[in-house]
Scaffold this motif. Structure first.
Motif, PDB file in Angstrom:
ATOM      1  N   GLU A 122       0.817  -1.212   0.000  1.00 26.17           N
ATOM      2  CA  GLU A 122       0.000   0.000   0.000  1.00 26.17           C
ATOM      3  C   GLU A 122       0.852   1.263   0.000  1.00 26.17           C
ATOM      4  O   GLU A 122       0.430   2.307  -0.508  1.00 26.17           O
ATOM      5  N   PHE A 127      -1.803  -3.344  -3.655  1.00 28.35           N
ATOM      6  CA  PHE A 127      -2.712  -3.946  -2.685  1.00 28.35           C
ATOM      7  C   PHE A 127      -2.578  -5.460  -2.725  1.00 28.35           C
ATOM      8  O   PHE A 127      -2.578  -6.066  -3.798  1.00 28.35           O
ATOM      9  N   PRO A 129      -4.729  -8.467  -1.360  1.00 31.81           N
ATOM     10  CA  PRO A 129      -6.052  -8.654  -0.760  1.00 31.81           C
ATOM     11  C   PRO A 129      -6.208  -9.717   0.329  1.00 31.81           C
ATOM     12  O   PRO A 129      -6.962  -9.484   1.282  1.00 31.81           O
ATOM     13  N   ARG A 152     -12.100 -10.394   2.911  1.00 35.71           N
ATOM     14  CA  ARG A 152     -12.162  -9.843   1.552  1.00 35.71           C
ATOM     15  C   ARG A 152     -12.272 -10.923   0.479  1.00 35.71           C
ATOM     16  O   ARG A 152     -12.312 -10.620  -0.716  1.00 35.71           O
ATOM     17  N   LYS A 155     -14.882 -10.901  -2.452  1.00 32.79           N
ATOM     18  CA  LYS A 155     -14.683  -9.936  -3.535  1.00 32.79           C
ATOM     19  C   LYS A 155     -13.399 -10.192  -4.316  1.00 32.79           C
ATOM     20  O   LYS A 155     -13.383 -10.104  -5.548  1.00 32.79           O
ATOM     21  N   TYR A 156     -12.322 -10.540  -3.587  1.00 32.82           N
ATOM     22  CA  TYR A 156     -11.016 -10.599  -4.228  1.00 32.82           C
ATOM     23  C   TYR A 156     -10.451 -12.008  -4.396  1.00 32.82           C
ATOM     24  O   TYR A 156      -9.450 -12.194  -5.078  1.00 32.82           O
ATOM     25  N   SER A 214      -3.903  -3.043  -8.051  1.00 32.91           N
ATOM     26  CA  SER A 214      -3.933  -1.615  -7.748  1.00 32.91           C
ATOM     27  C   SER A 214      -4.710  -1.376  -6.456  1.00 32.91           C
ATOM     28  O   SER A 214      -5.724  -2.031  -6.193  1.00 32.91           O
ATOM     29  N   LYS A 215      -4.241  -0.445  -5.673  1.00 33.28           N
ATOM     30  CA  LYS A 215      -4.896  -0.141  -4.410  1.00 33.28           C
ATOM     31  C   LYS A 215      -6.274   0.464  -4.666  1.00 33.28           C
ATOM     32  O   LYS A 215      -6.408   1.425  -5.433  1.00 33.28           O
ATOM     33  N   PRO A 216      -7.325  -0.098  -4.056  1.00 37.87           N
ATOM     34  CA  PRO A 216      -8.674   0.462  -4.251  1.00 37.87           C
ATOM     35  C   PRO A 216      -8.734   1.913  -3.773  1.00 37.87           C
ATOM     36  O   PRO A 216      -8.039   2.307  -2.831  1.00 37.87           O
ATOM     37  N   LYS A 217      -9.581   2.697  -4.405  1.00 40.30           N
ATOM     38  CA  LYS A 217      -9.691   4.108  -4.036  1.00 40.30           C
ATOM     39  C   LYS A 217     -10.421   4.295  -2.723  1.00 40.30           C
ATOM     40  O   LYS A 217     -10.253   5.305  -2.048  1.00 40.30           O
ATOM     41  N   LEU A 218     -11.267   3.331  -2.366  1.00 40.55           N
ATOM     42  CA  LEU A 218     -12.009   3.428  -1.112  1.00 40.55           C
ATOM     43  C   LEU A 218     -11.505   2.395  -0.125  1.00 40.55           C
ATOM     44  O   LEU A 218     -11.165   1.297  -0.504  1.00 40.55           O
TER      45      LEU A 218
END
Length: 218
Positions: A122, A127, A129, A152, A155-156, A214-218
């Motif tokens: 990060e 990222f 997960p 997670r 989702k991941y 890629s690091k999630p924006k949220l």
């Protein structure tokens, strides 16, 4: 275990990396199930060459080996049910060897703590997960050996979805390399996939190449 084996193991990894005292035997005798099986010795390899030499010696002398992460699992994978030696990676083989931002992968040793990789990734906008319940203290070698998941996962995905390549040592001491650093790797058997979730029964994992995103924006 005969003291000659303790002496031989200390010759391989050094005096300070082999323990056969009662305190260490108790500390490395259980996992999250609280079932207890005491080993005969605890050995901390310094590098991959040590792992190879240890496995070769133990194979030649019919000594059982149990690789261990944090001992936080509920499957019994870290329990030395037949005595022998426990291999611990937290003392020396605990380094993040590379974070390749261009190819979005991390190369790590088995003793690296899950959360430490998450933080390192990060810090450069990437990222990792998989987040098992013990992410603050469980090492990635144990995560791979148990195919750990986490909150997670829905989702991941889980650990197996992020293992791109492995280096491991077979019971006879031979080193193998499985998988590649690239996404497209369709030739031959998926040996890395076989080693994931094998709980140390097929080989001792010494290095992992893990996919980052890629690091999630949220």
């Amino acid at each position: 275990m005969d003291k000659k084996h303790i002496k031989a193991l200390r010759k391989i990894v050094g005096e300070d990396n082999v323990y056969d005292d009662k305190a260490h035997m108790i500390a490395y005798s259980y996992d999250a199930t609280r079932t207890r099986y005491e080993p005969d010795a605890v050995v901390f390899p310094r590098h991959e060459e040590d792992v190879s030499a240890i496995l070769r010696y133990c194979n030649d002398n019919h000594i059982v080996i149990t690789p261990r992460g944090a001992g936080s699992g509920f499957t019994g994978g870290a329990l030395p049910a037949n005595g022998g030696i426990v291999l611990g990676f937290e003392k020396h083989m605990n380094k993040i060897l590379e974070i390749d931002m261009d190819n979005m992968v991390a190369v790590v040793q088995p003793g690296v703590i899950n959360m430490d990789l998450q933080k390192a990734a990060e810090a450069v906008g990437l990222f990792y997960p998989p987040d098992p319940a013990g992410q603050d203290y469980t090492p990635l070698g144990g995560n791979v050996a148990e195919n750990a998941g986490g909150m997670r996962a829905s989702k991941y995905g889980i650990t197996k979805d992020y293992v791109m390549a492995l280096r491991a040592v077979l019971p006879n001491g031979d080193l193998i390399r499985a998988g590649k650093k690239t996404i497209k790797d369709v030739a031959g058997y998926n040996i890395a996939g076989i080693l994931v979730a094998s709980e140390g029964t097929l080989a001792v994992i010494t290095e992992m190449t893990l996919k980052l995103i890629s690091k999630p924006k949220l």
